[in-house]
Scaffold this motif. Structure first.
Motif, mmCIF file in Angstrom:
data_model
loop_
_atom_site.group_PDB
_atom_site.id
_atom_site.type_symbol
_atom_site.label_atom_id
_atom_site.label_comp_id
_atom_site.label_asym_id
_atom_site.label_seq_id
_atom_site.Cartn_x
_atom_site.Cartn_y
_atom_site.Cartn_z
ATOM 1 N N ALA A 95 -8.019 -18.310 -11.961
ATOM 2 C CA ALA A 95 -6.844 -18.364 -12.849
ATOM 3 C C ALA A 95 -7.167 -19.208 -14.078
ATOM 4 O O ALA A 95 -7.717 -20.287 -13.962
ATOM 5 N N GLY B 147 -2.427 -18.072 -16.769
ATOM 6 C CA GLY B 147 -2.097 -17.531 -15.453
ATOM 7 C C GLY B 147 -1.607 -18.610 -14.508
ATOM 8 O O GLY B 147 -0.707 -18.382 -13.690
ATOM 9 N N ARG C 27 1.997 -19.292 -15.519
ATOM 10 C CA ARG C 27 2.899 -18.161 -15.281
ATOM 11 C C ARG C 27 3.054 -17.845 -13.794
ATOM 12 O O ARG C 27 4.162 -17.569 -13.329
ATOM 13 N N ARG C 28 1.969 -17.922 -13.033
ATOM 14 C CA ARG C 28 2.006 -17.444 -11.652
ATOM 15 C C ARG C 28 2.167 -18.571 -10.633
ATOM 16 O O ARG C 28 2.526 -18.321 -9.492
#
Length: 598
Positions: free
Chosen positions: A483, A487, A490-491
């Motif tokens: 990641a 990312g 966001r995740r």
């Protein structure tokens, strides 16, 4: 908010992660986020720098005029008001906190959270309500005249609420929860062990309160009192309604009545020095907050019976009735009469629409700016102490606006926004022959900017507290799976931060709805919010017309109080104690959770 936090980077896991980070693989780069955080900090710092520049460039004669005719009286009244409110909120907040923690009496569980209810009342609404309630032809004096058979209102001797004493009492009855909430949290986590030790040595509860509990809770008392005093300095509506000419009122009058931006900036600069002094005193007083960790444990309340129980219930209920129940009942009655007589006016509907849309946009912008600062701080935790210091300094600067009164902030924003407007207008005139006029000044853009700077500390503090519960090892695990920083945010971070984002959004939205000083100075022409409409109605003396707007503001302001009471009832303090045990952690969360003003 960093006003009350000695180490803003701790709760993002930065401090605890420094040692571990030395053995990790290099973290996400995050340079773009750091630049974004620096840009946000500069946006927050711009109004303060502008005040200094404008005040320093004022024409000769402005400062001597202020010193001769404006500042002495404004300083005297501000000093008396701040001293009076400070003493009352400390006494009320500390004694009420000890009462509900150390004693058990009928209604204690209800009053424990109900004592927070005055936080839902903006100071100007309480002043507005009591001006009507205690008016010579209002319900209280009418009842007393009927009781004693007096026909002429002038024959009844009644204290005038439009006075310094009335202003001190009304502000104190609204602002004491700042001290109550922070001191109660401290009593809950630190009083049990020391109180039991004091009892074993033969001291009674009253002596233990004065000689043990209060000294140990001093950092929390100072933190809560500082927030209350900052709200006092920020107040403009209540002070003006009640005839007290504070520095804030002087800034507003200098700009509105005399159109003297330089004079207003010089008073604002002086007021900023007062605020900085308060903050420095608060930080010095909390510097040794660790000594409150000596004996953790919950105090067992002593059961009160008979007249003692009745007196305790009465004492705890009085602030709730005076600071919340009576004003709300009066507003409900006036709003009902107004609705029966004329229904919703178009101007009120416009004010509701303006307030809601403005608060929504300002909340979204503030959260986005706060996210830039906090993400930069989080990513810096993977890159070493130097980056942590940079990001931490950025977060501190970005949070300064919460300590700056709204009038000071508004005066500071006028200059940079006008400079940008003039530059754009001049450039387009020269190149295209088009005049743009005011693009930023006197538009909702200026208001959104002011709200974002003023309440950025709530976003930064709330997101920081939420991200602090996400361990850095989770970031490491995500990075080992490939990641990148975007990312990761966001995740991983964003789904885990939704509760913190929602809490911060509620607080910012409510504060934006209630904000009055900056809105009065920066709003566009013919643009009214609920707060400014209420101010206008109260200034005209048409109290019944402003009751609906006041009631709507109170109802919305009720939301964060319910949230704070819910956290309190579910023992939100104890997890913080278990992890850090610092009194300033509790107060820092409280500050971010409010306001405060909270």
């Amino acid at each position: 908010m960093f006003l009350g936090s000695s180490a803003p980077t701790d709760r993002t896991g930065v401090t605890s992660g420094r040692a571990a980070a030395r053995g990790r693989a290099p973290g996400p780069h995050g340079r773009g986020w750091l630049l974004a955080g620096i840009a946000v900090a500069l946006l927050a710092l711009a109004p303060i720098l502008a005040i200094v520049a404008v005040a320093g460039g004022a024409a000769e004669g402005v400062w001597p005029h202020l010193v001769a005719y404006v500042l002495p009286e404004a300083m005297r009244q501000t000093a008396v008001l701040v001293a009076g409110v400070g003493i009352l909120v400390v006494v009320m907040g500390t004694c009420l906190a000890w009462l509900v923690v150390a004693y058990d009496f009928p209604g204690r569980r209800l009053l424990e959270w109900a004592l927070l209810l005055p936080l839902a009342m903006p100071t100007y609404i309480v002043a507005y309500a009591y001006l009507d309630v205690l008016h010579p032809i209002g319900p209280v004096q009418s009842f007393l005249r009927a009781l004693f058979g007096i026909t002429n209102p002038r024959d009844l001797s009644f204290p005038d609420v439009r006075s310094m004493g009335g202003c001190i009492l009304l502000l104190s009855i609204v602002l004491y929860p700042y001290v109550y909430a922070s001191v109660r949290a401290t009593f809950l986590v630190q009083a049990g062990g020391v109180v039991e030790a004091s009892h074993s040595l033969g001291a009674g509860r009253f002596r233990t309160f004065l000689s043990i509990a209060v000294p140990l809770a001093r950092p929390a008392i100072v933190a809560g009192a500082t927030l209350a005093l900052l709200e006092t300095l920020n107040d403009i509506g209540a002070s003006e309604f009640l005839g007290v000419r504070t520095l804030t009122v002087s800034i507003y009058a200098t700009w509105i009545n005399r159109s003297s931006l330089a004079g207003a900036a010089q008073i604002a600069l002086f007021m900023l020095a007062v605020v900085i002094t308060l903050v420095v005193i608060e930080r010095i007083a909390r510097r040794h907050a660790d000594y409150a960790d000596a004996e953790p444990g919950r105090l067992t309340p002593k059961q009160l019976r008979g007249w003692g129980a009745v007196a305790a219930t009465f004492i705890a209920a009085m602030p709730v009735f005076v600071g919340f129940v009576i004003p709300v009942l009066h507003l409900c009655n006036e709003a009902y009469k107004r609705l029966r007589f004329a229904g919703f006016s178009h101007s009120l509907l416009d004010a509701i629409r303006n307030t809601a849309s403005l608060a929504l946009v300002a909340t979204a912008v503030t959260l986005a700016l706060g996210a830039c600062v906090i993400v930069a701080l989080r990513l810096a935790a993977h890159r070493g102490p130097r980056q942590v210091r940079r990001a931490g300094l950025t977060a501190r600067i970005a949070s300064l606006g919460y300590a700056v009164p709204g009038t000071v902030l508004a005066i500071g924003l006028m200059v940079p926004l006008a400079t940008i407007d003039n530059a754009v207008d001049a450039a387009l005139r020269a190149s295209l022959g088009i005049s743009t006029g005011l693009v930023l000044s006197g538009t909702v853009v200026a208001l959104i900017y002011a709200y974002a700077v003023r309440f950025l500390a709530l976003a930064v503090g709330g997101l920081e507290a939420g991200l602090g519960k996400v361990p850095l090892t989770l970031d490491d695990a995500a990075r080992t799976l490939g990641a990148h920083s975007g990312g990761l945010i966001r995740r991983i971070h964003l789904p885990l931060l939704w509760p913190a984002i929602a809490s911060a959004a509620i607080l910012i939205f409510v504060d934006c709805m209630k904000e009055l000083p900056a809105t009065l100075l920066l709003r566009p022409l013919d643009f009214e919010t609920l707060a400014t409409q209420l101010y206008a109605e109260a200034s005209r003396g048409t109290y019944e017309d402003g009751a609906i707007a006041a009631l709507l503001i109170v109802l919305v302001g009720f939301l964060p109080v319910v949230w704070l009471a819910r956290l309190s009832r579910h023992g939100w303090v104890r997890p913080h104690r278990a992890t850090s045990g610092r009194a300033d952690d509790i107060d820092g969360d409280l500050s971010a959770g409010r306001q405060p003003g909270f």
